[in-house]
Design an enzyme around this catalytic site. Structure first.
Site, PDB file in Angstrom:
ATOM      1  N   GLY A   1      -0.067   1.900  -0.200  1.00 17.08           N
ATOM      2  CA  GLY A   1       0.808   2.318   0.725  1.00 17.08           C
ATOM      3  C   GLY A   1       2.157   1.285   0.621  1.00 17.08           C
ATOM      4  CB  SER A   2       4.967   1.210   3.126  1.00 17.21           C
ATOM      5  OG  SER A   2       4.862   2.683   3.408  1.00 17.21           O
ATOM      6  CB  THR A   3       1.870  -3.404   1.730  1.00 17.92           C
ATOM      7  OG1 THR A   3       0.932  -2.622   1.382  1.00 17.92           O
ATOM      8  CG2 THR A   3       1.817  -3.846   3.022  1.00 17.92           C
TER       9      THR A   3
ATOM     10  CE  LYS B   1       7.784   2.880   0.832  1.00 12.38           C
ATOM     11  NZ  LYS B   1       7.603   3.423   2.051  1.00 12.38           N
TER      12      LYS B   1
END
Lengths: 383, 593
Positions: B307-309, B311
């Site tokens: 997920g966003s981690t 990014k």
């Protein structure tokens, strides 16, 4: 008391008896007690007796045994022969009586109860028989009115017949063997020897073919995997486990399993607890007694003394050798006690009687006359 | 002389050699037939001599056989001693970084039987089962019934009380062998980390297995491992931190009714793993639990779309290339359309975002545009460099291969940019983020204690130091203004990134089954530690206002852990520090000048 100056009867005995042989026998008796302590409590507790039942009885029998041995060793040759004749007749009669009155134990009638004591009379027949046969063979060597050979054969047949009926193949074999050995020593021609050996072989082959349990035992010996070799394989394991110095007193485990650890397999128990060094010492003791007795026989000039000494030695030696060989899986299993070591009252007294006679026969006698005769050239001797 | 000596009564030896003159002919024939005409006296002597030789030979054979047995090795106890070798192998103690014992050997007795020696199997079985009711009597009987067997295990590792009781029974053929039983005094605390051993004291998982693979097994084979004085193995883990992390994770898992919770605390400068917890875990003292598939170690054995981690990696790639700067503007006004797919933002701002805003608003569109701007090949190359496409090997034998798309097109790059479509082990992602934080050095993570110098030698530069500083700035900014506000534990200057991934259920992303992650760096200006938190399918609660995203569960959990752990790690709280743009960015610019 025992002095060379004053020739008492005791002193006389002490200085003429073979003291080394006496010592060897005494050591064997003592070892018997010690090994009984190791081997028999396991058996006693297993059959529900007091743990020291067999030890106590073993020790108890030792007193009369010593007494018998010492007393007999005081006898002279004529007394030995007469005693043997009496013992032989009485015990053979009792052995015959076991066929009728004896209690059947493990399929054989060998025991008779006399005044509350269990007696195995065939044990006493053996040494007496050896003396009588020796006398007969000695007679056969000289001009005599006695039909010695015929009588010797007759005696053998009568004894063997009764023992086979019991049945007791172990004793039969032992008696036949000693008889054959004495016949051989008496100078029997080789032809006959071969014949006898042939007969024995045929007899064994016959037993192998006809008697199932003999066949089973031999095939088990040849091929251990063919059947239940429980006793012998356990015995072997106890030797291996014991190794040189043993596991220590009380550390044996095989004795708990062997049903006859206090009798036929005491040698194996000794190996496990006290090590093979002790076993070798025992072998050396037996060998010493036997070889020394045979040496006496070798030196002795008198035919009766020679045959009787040799006969008793062979009886003793064969019995010990068979027992140890069975323990070591060298020959097929055959129930035979280890002299003075195994538990058994009758066997102990009978052995004491036999060894007493051996001691009596091997006592030193004045041999001056014989030595002189021996030194004469043969032509003079035969003149 | 009181009595005559026992003289042989007829010492008439001469007659022996003489042919009998006066006896009847029949008897003479008999005699000749039986004995021949030889000198019977001499013959008897000779034959007695023969008997002596025969007996000597017989006794010699007996003695020989005895000696053979004496030198025969006891094959039986040989078998037993080899069994003893297999089981009595000692293992080194395993210690945490402060010397606390995590695993040690305790002597325990094991019960065996020797069927050959047993007298009465039924009696033995009866007595044994009376003392130890948990013994399966049928099985024991079966094992003991085969009389040919010399050795059979009955029960491994019994208690001293049981041993005493059985000893008192005095059953022949039943004995004990002392074995080394591995014990883990901390129970489940470090379960996934140190693993466990089987009943033969051989490592089957975790560090225990690694020990076996690193010479201990060879030592065992050589029979040298019985030495109790083996050098203890010192791990990087800090038992206190481990306990705290586990405590908080269990609480979080309960609170959010998550399927699982996992956490990592790593030292970004050395790559040491100070704590690794994945609950539900197991008690290595009770090996049955370990094989339960729900208790796997989610940090190394599981792979997840982070997920966003993720990014952070995409933004770092853009910054490191120089193509993007902190001032780059990215258009997030409309959703990103790619073929039939529409990429939305969760916290949609519908405006042009600066790069820091992309990070703090966790904009999928912005991140995807950064990745697209770098191109598919560069994206792949960068992730490969960051170790996200290959299996991560550490001391732990358990490791999972990342799930990498076979055909990697632009759409893959778009989704992977914001952490979907590429599944990696959380430890792997932590390693990469650690490299972004620590100044740009990729240091392989380790469970063993490692000094900073050793770590520097192992380190490989993956991004420029300036990129690292900018990333720390973004992380800190996120805690000051963005989605990670809940994690700003006062005094430790925490920076962090949330991540919420939708799990794939039946081939579609599910809106309710989430995997929330959180990565926090502390302190953001001089990074020391990285805390990674992972919650598998957390449920919304009243307290989270119906949200189940990372900021509502993983981030607060991380905050609680940081608040408790940071003092243990020797971090001094520094209050009243200036905001990130002053402390980190200004310092960076100063250094650059």
């Amino acid at each position: 008391m025992i002095s060379r100056v004053e020739r008492t009867r005791l002193a006389n005995w002490w200085w003429t008896v073979d003291r080394l042989m006496l010592a060897a026998i005494a050591v064997l008796m003592m070892t018997g007690i010690v090994l009984s302590l190791a081997a028999s409590p396991a058996v006693a507790t297993r059959i529900g007796l007091d743990a020291f039942y067999f030890v106590n009885r073993h020790a108890l029998y030792l007193a009369p045994a010593c007494l018998v041995m010492i007393a007999v060793s005081f006898l002279n040759h004529r007394q030995i022969r007469r005693l043997s004749l009496v013992v032989f007749i009485v015990c053979l009669a009792m052995t015959a009586a076991t066929l009728v009155y004896g209690a059947e134990v493990k399929g054989a009638r060998r025991w008779i109860v006399l005044a509350g004591i269990n007696i195995q009379p065939s044990e006493f027949v053996k040494p007496a028989f050896v003396i009588l046969i020796s006398w007969l063979f000695a007679e056969s060597t000289r001009k005599s009115d006695v039909p010695a050979n015929t009588m010797a054969l007759g005696l053998l047949i009568s004894v063997v017949a009764i023992l086979v009926l019991q049945p007791d193949f172990g004793q039969t074999m032992l008696i036949a063997l000693v008889w054959g050995a004495l016949f051989f020593m008496a100078g029997m021609r080789m032809v006959w020897m071969i014949g006898l050996a042939g007969t024995a072989a045929v007899g064994l082959a016959g037993a192998y073919l006809m008697v199932p349990h003999v066949r089973a035992r031999i095939s088990r010996f040849m091929d251990p995997s063919s059947g239940d070799t429980y006793q012998v394989s356990n015995a072997i394991e106890s030797f291996v486990r014991g190794s040189w110095f043993g596991r220590g007193p009380g550390e044996g485990t095989v004795k708990r399993i062997l049903p006859d650890s206090h009798a036929d397999f005491v040698f194996a128990v000794a190996a496990e607890e006290f090590g093979i060094v002790l076993c070798l010492a025992l072998v050396a003791l037996f060998a010493f007694v036997v070889i020394r007795a045979l040496q006496h026989a070798f030196r002795d000039e008198d035919p009766f003394t020679r045959f009787a000494t040799a006969g008793l030695a062979i009886l003793f030696g064969t019995q010990s050798a068979i027992n140890m060989a069975v323990n070591l899986h060298l020959i097929p299993a055959k129930g035979m006690t280890l002299p003075f070591i195994s538990y058994g009252g009758s066997s102990m007294i009978s052995l004491a009687y036999g060894m007493g006679m051996l001691l009596a026969l091997t006592r030193e006698r004045p041999r001056a006359a014989m030595v002189t005769l021996e030194r004469l050239p043969p032509e003079l001797r035969t003149a | 002389m009181t009595e005559a000596l026992p003289v042989a009564d007829t010492p008439d030896t001469v007659a022996m050699a003489q042919p009998a003159q006066g006896e009847p002919w029949r008897r003479r024939v008999w005699r000749a037939l039986l004995y021949g005409n030889a000198d019977r006296h001499a013959k008897a002597r000779g034959r007695i001599g023969l008997a002596m030789i025969a007996f000597t030979a017989v006794y010699a054979v007996i003695a020989g056989r005895l000696i053979v047995y004496a030198v025969t090795p006891d094959s039986h106890s040989g078998a037993r001693s080899s069994a003893a070798d297999a089981v009595a192998t000692a293992r080194p103690d395993i210690l945490d970084r402060n010397g606390e014992i995590l695993a040690t050997d305790v002597k325990a007795a094991s019960l065996f039987g020797e069927p050959k020696r047993l007298i009465d199997v039924d009696e033995a079985v009866e007595l044994l089962t009376a003392v130890m009711p948990d013994l399966e009597s049928k099985e024991v009987r079966e094992r003991l019934a085969n009389r040919k067997r010399g050795f059979a295990w009955l029960k491994r590792e019994i208690t001293p009380q049981q041993q005493r009781d059985i000893y008192r029974l005095g059953i022949p053929g039943i004995g004990f062998l002392n074995e080394n039983k591995r014990t883990y005094p901390n129970g489940a605390e470090v379960a996934h980390l140190i693993g466990l051993v089987n009943v033969d004291n051989q490592g089957i998982a975790g560090i225990e297995k690694w020990l076996d693979g690193n010479g201990l097994a060879a030592l065992h084979a050589a029979g040298l491992a019985t030495d109790r004085l083996q050098e203890p193995v010192r791990l990087a883990v800090d038992l206190r931190v481990q306990h705290t992390v586990r405590d908080e994770l269990i609480a979080a898992r309960d609170k959010f009714k998550a399927k699982a919770a996992a956490g990592l605390v790593t030292d970004v400068r050395t790559g040491e793993i100070l704590s690794m917890v994945s609950v539900p875990d197991f008690d290595p003292n009770n090996p049955k639990e370990a094989s339960d598939p729900t208790r796997i170690n989610r940090l190394t054995t599981g792979v997840f779309e982070m997920g966003s981690t993720f990014k952070a990696l995409t933004i770092a790639m853009g910054l490191d290339s120089g193509k993007f700067t902190l001032n780059s503007m990215l258009d997030a006004r409309a959703s990103l359309r790619y073929g039939k797919f529409n990429i939305h933002d969760y916290h949609a701002q519908h405006r042009v975002l600066s790069l820091p805003e992309v990070f703090t608003y966790s904009s999928n569109i912005g991140t995807a545009k950064v990745a697209l701007g770098m191109g598919v090949e560069h994206h792949k190359w960068f992730l490969k460099k960051m170790g996200q496409l290959d299996r991560l090997t550490t001391e732990l034998p358990e490791s999972a291969m990342p799930l990498v798309p076979k055909r990697w097109g632009e759409l893959n790059t778009i989704t992977i940019a914001f952490g979907h479509g590429l599944s990696v082990a959380p430890l792997q992602a932590t390693m990469a983020v650690g490299a972004l934080m620590n100044g740009g050095m990729m240091i392989p993570p380790t469970f063993l204690k490692r000094s900073e110098e050793d770590a520097q030698k192992l380190g490989v530069r993956v991004v420029r130091p300036e990129t690292s500083a900018m990333m720390r700035y973004l992380m800190r900014l996120n805690a000051e203004k963005g989605s990670a506000k809940k994690v700003d534990v006062p005094g430790y200057y925490v920076g962090g990134k949330t991540g919420t991934a939708e799990k794939v259920v039946n081939g579609r992303y599910s809106k309710t089954k989430l995997l929330t992650t959180f990565m926090a760096v502390l302190p953001a200006d001089k990074p020391r530690y990285l805390v990674t938190i992972l919650l598998d399918e957390p449920q919304p609660t009243a307290e989270t206002h119906g949200y189940a995203t990372s900021g509502w569960n993983a981030a607060p959990t991380a905050a609680k852990i940081i608040a408790r752990v940071a003092p243990m790690l020797g971090l001094e709280p520094r209050l009243d520090l200036p905001p990130a743009d002053q402390l980190i960015l200004a310092n960076m610019k100063q250094a650059a000048r």
